[in-house]
Design a protein around this motif. Structure first.
Motif, PDB file in Angstrom:
ATOM      1  N   GLU A  62       0.838  -1.204   0.000  1.00 52.40           N
ATOM      2  CA  GLU A  62       0.000   0.000   0.000  1.00 52.40           C
ATOM      3  C   GLU A  62       0.862   1.238   0.000  1.00 52.40           C
ATOM      4  N   ARG A  63       0.504   2.207  -0.844  1.00 54.53           N
ATOM      5  CA  ARG A  63       1.204   3.492  -0.917  1.00 54.53           C
ATOM      6  C   ARG A  63       0.188   4.591  -1.223  1.00 54.53           C
ATOM      7  N   HIS A  64       0.234   5.673  -0.461  1.00 52.21           N
ATOM      8  CA  HIS A  64      -0.569   6.867  -0.763  1.00 52.21           C
ATOM      9  C   HIS A  64      -2.027   6.549  -1.085  1.00 52.21           C
ATOM     10  N   GLY A  65      -2.625   5.650  -0.352  1.00 50.04           N
ATOM     11  CA  GLY A  65      -4.045   5.352  -0.548  1.00 50.04           C
ATOM     12  C   GLY A  65      -4.323   4.331  -1.646  1.00 50.04           C
ATOM     13  N   TYR A  66      -3.278   3.834  -2.321  1.00 53.14           N
ATOM     14  CA  TYR A  66      -3.465   2.804  -3.353  1.00 53.14           C
ATOM     15  C   TYR A  66      -3.070   1.447  -2.765  1.00 53.14           C
ATOM     16  N   ARG A  67      -3.826   0.397  -3.125  1.00 53.18           N
ATOM     17  CA  ARG A  67      -3.389  -0.960  -2.767  1.00 53.18           C
ATOM     18  C   ARG A  67      -3.014  -1.694  -4.054  1.00 53.18           C
ATOM     19  N   PHE A  68      -1.717  -1.911  -4.241  1.00 51.52           N
ATOM     20  CA  PHE A  68      -1.218  -2.517  -5.480  1.00 51.52           C
ATOM     21  C   PHE A  68      -1.046  -4.026  -5.308  1.00 51.52           C
ATOM     22  N   ASP A  69      -1.414  -4.796  -6.353  1.00 54.80           N
ATOM     23  CA  ASP A  69      -1.068  -6.223  -6.395  1.00 54.80           C
ATOM     24  C   ASP A  69       0.395  -6.318  -6.788  1.00 54.80           C
TER      25      ASP A  69
END
Ligand SMILES: NC(=O)c1ccc[n+]([C@@H]2O[C@H](COP(=O)([O-])OP(=O)(O)OC[C@H]3O[C@@H](n4cnc5c(N)ncnc54)[C@H](O)[C@@H]3O)[C@@H](O)[C@H]2O)c1
Ligand SMILES: CC(C)=CCC/C(C)=C/C=C/C(C)=C/C=C/C(C)=C/C=C/C=C(C)/C=C/C=C(C)/C=C/C=C(\C)CCC=C(C)C
Length: 514
Positions: A62-69
């Motif tokens: 998770e970074r800056h409100g994004y959840r990346f696969d």
């Protein structure tokens, strides 16, 4: 259960007194399916994971409100029918489940020769889309993809368990003789040979190459027909489905089920050695000196890692040498995790895209670009008004070794902008709408996933006879098993889930569990 431990005087080593039925090194989906299956059968199981969270290449960050696969977002195995829905079944076995969101187009291809084509979930619609480009091959197209269905139907009627268990094989043979004979026939075949039986147009054969390459990382001639049958049919049967909350949820849920079933997992527990006594695997040693012992040891690390790093080199079995003569590490990826403003994407954009401008470059570094936009299926993975665009393209570790920090960063940036520039043709305004960018290289994959050279698994060095040379779960070292993409049937979440079912089945029989 008391966790009593003892320290050996004048040494870093601490030995725990708990004696497990099975220790699983690594919590990738292969490792977790093995662990949950065994725990559900009553085995005392411990999973040791070097990282902070479970999932391996099916993890998230998770970074800056994004959840990346971390890895690919195109997930097979979440169907509701048949026997090949192995992710649904793995969760079910430990009484957990996941909400999934159906993806109605598996891939939108943007290929040379103006081939702009969508693989619809509806089989007939997909065939019609393809036949519209190749009307003269209508019959061949149908016959090739129908033959893929034959493979799938053979698999989809039987329990999928260990092919190293003779009683299971006999049972399957008596229950489904025709399906077993069908699978035996397809095991040594590759998709390219079957395609050429029906299709003559060289451009269409190139398309079939890409259909295989985009998940097997090799062209059709080197892609096992069993795997092609699975992918090319299941996308229209169980379909591609995205887990709500992101791919990372699969591992989180499996861990929840594992613990409920009495299993245990430890994070930041890096195994540095598999311990053997009289040639038999009996335990593992962690980087912090702690020792755990078990009746069976399972490695979810790659075969390269397991046999080169975790075992003394003098124990290198000859069949592993032979395997390495047939298989090599697949390339790793250059990965762009982007957060973008939503206005950049036209309405009805599909979640997965493949971009290639020159057929000759399909398998080159930076040839094919894979794109996933999972927020089109689950908007909650990004802040409101933003999307995640995950673009990745094959890259080899050699191009990223031996660089100064400054050069490494500069090369990363240059490579990322080359990809963004190419994607601008598909998504005009991508650059201007960029809100967040994180670039990963093969070194990143090696570091965070513990994968040798950042590889995503083995690929054939040359054309092999289908899946015949792919090893099952047992190894030449008694008590030691492998699971995950270095074992039959190879890469892919549903594939490593199969490997987990098979591994747990074989161990359960070996341990006399139900
Ligand atoms: N769309 C998809 O189908 C999709 C998406 C993501 C991943 N995948 C697939 O998943 C496959 C990988 O799954 P897998 O289960 O084989 O492995 P994995 O690499 O995902 O997991 C292995 C785990 O073992 C851990 N590990 C490695 N060495 C260790 C050590 N010495 N001590 C403790 N832990 C250690 C790693 O940290 C990792 O969590 C890939 O082939 C990829 O294709 C597919
Ligand atoms: C009895 C006698 C005598 C005999 C018998 C025989 C038998 C029984 C046999 C059997 C066999 C079997 C069981 C087999 C199995 C198989 C399987 C399960 C398989 C599976 C597979 C799967 C796969 C391959 C999958 C894959 C996937 C993937 C890899 C994916 C990926 C993705 C990606 C990369 C993404 C991309 C894209 C974009 C983004 C666009």
């Amino acid at each position: 259960m008391a966790n009593s431990i003892k320290k050996i005087p004048n040494s870093q080593t601490v030995i725990t007194d708990i004696y497990y039925d099975a220790i699983i090194i690594g919590s990738g989906i292969g490792g977790l399916v093995t662990a949950t299956q065994l725990a559900a059968k009553g085995a005392k199981v411990l999973v040791l994971e070097r990282y902070l969270i479970p999932g391996g290449s099916a993890g998230y960050f998770e970074r800056h409100g994004y959840r990346f696969d971390v890895g690919a977002s195109m997930i097979f195995g979440f169907g509701q029918r048949g026997t090949t829905n192995l992710l649904t079944r793995a969760l079910d076995a430990v009484n957990v489940s996941l909400e999934v969101i159906p993806d109605m187009v598996q891939i939108h291809y943007h290929l040379p020769n103006g081939l702009d084509l969508k693989v619809e979930r509806n089989y007939e619609k997909f065939l019609q889309n393809l036949i519209a480009y190749f009307p003269h091959e209508a019959k061949g197209i149908r016959r090739f993809y129908d033959e893929c269905w034959r493979v799938f139907n053979c698999l989809n009627c039987m329990d999928l368990l260990s092919l190293e268990e003779p009683r299971y094989l006999m049972r399957m043979f008596f229950q489904h003789p025709l399906a077993c004979l069908g699978l035996l026939r397809y095991l040594p075949q590759n998709a390219g040979d079957v395609a050429r039986r029906y299709i003559k147009d060289p451009l269409l054969l190139k398309f079939i190459d890409m259909e295989c390459y985009c998940w097997s990382v090799v062209p059709a001639d080197m892609t096992p027909m069993i795997n092609a049958g699975m992918v090319f049919s299941d996308r229209h049967y169980g379909g591609v489905n995205y887990p709500k909350g992101g791919v990372g949820q699969i591992a989180q849920k499996l861990v929840e089920g594992l613990i409920q079933a009495g299993g245990n997992i430890k994070y930041q527990a890096r195994v540095t050695q598999i311990l053997t006594e009289k040639g038999r695997a009996v335990g593992v040693k962690l980087a912090n000196g702690q020792i755990y012992r078990a009746k069976r040891i399972v490695s979810n690390a790659t075969r390269w890692h397991t046999f080169h790093k975790l075992l003394p080199q003098k124990k290198f079995p000859s069949n592993e040498k032979k395997w390495q003569q047939s298989y090599q590490k697949s390339p790793s990826f250059l990965t762009l995790h982007m957060g973008i403003q939503a206005y950049c994407l036209p309405v009805k954009t599909e979640c997965h895209h493949i971009v290639l401008e020159d057929w000759e470059k399909m398998a080159d570094s930076e040839g094919t670009i894979f794109v996933s936009i999972p927020t089109l299926l689950d908007p909650d993975l990004a802040p409101a008004g933003y999307h995640i665009v995950h673009a990745f393209t094959p890259h080899w570790i050699n191009d990223w070794q031996g660089l100064s920090v400054k050069n490494y960063e500069a090369n990363k940036e240059k490579a990322a902008w080359r990809i963004i520039e190419r994607l601008e043709k598909i998504f005009p305004g991508l650059d201007a709408s960029l809100d967040y960018l994180e670039v990963g290289t093969p070194r990143t994959h090696r570091r965070f996933l513990g994968r040798e050279d950042g590889t995503y698994g083995p690929i054939p060095r040359r054309k092999l006879r289908g899946l015949l040379a792919m090893p099952f779960n047992r190894t030449a070292i008694p008590g030691l098993y492998c699971v995950g993409d270095s074992t039959f049937p190879g890469q892919g979440l549903n594939a490593v889930a199969f490997s987990g079912f098979a591994c747990a089945h074989r161990i359960a029989v070996d341990l006399g569990l139900n």
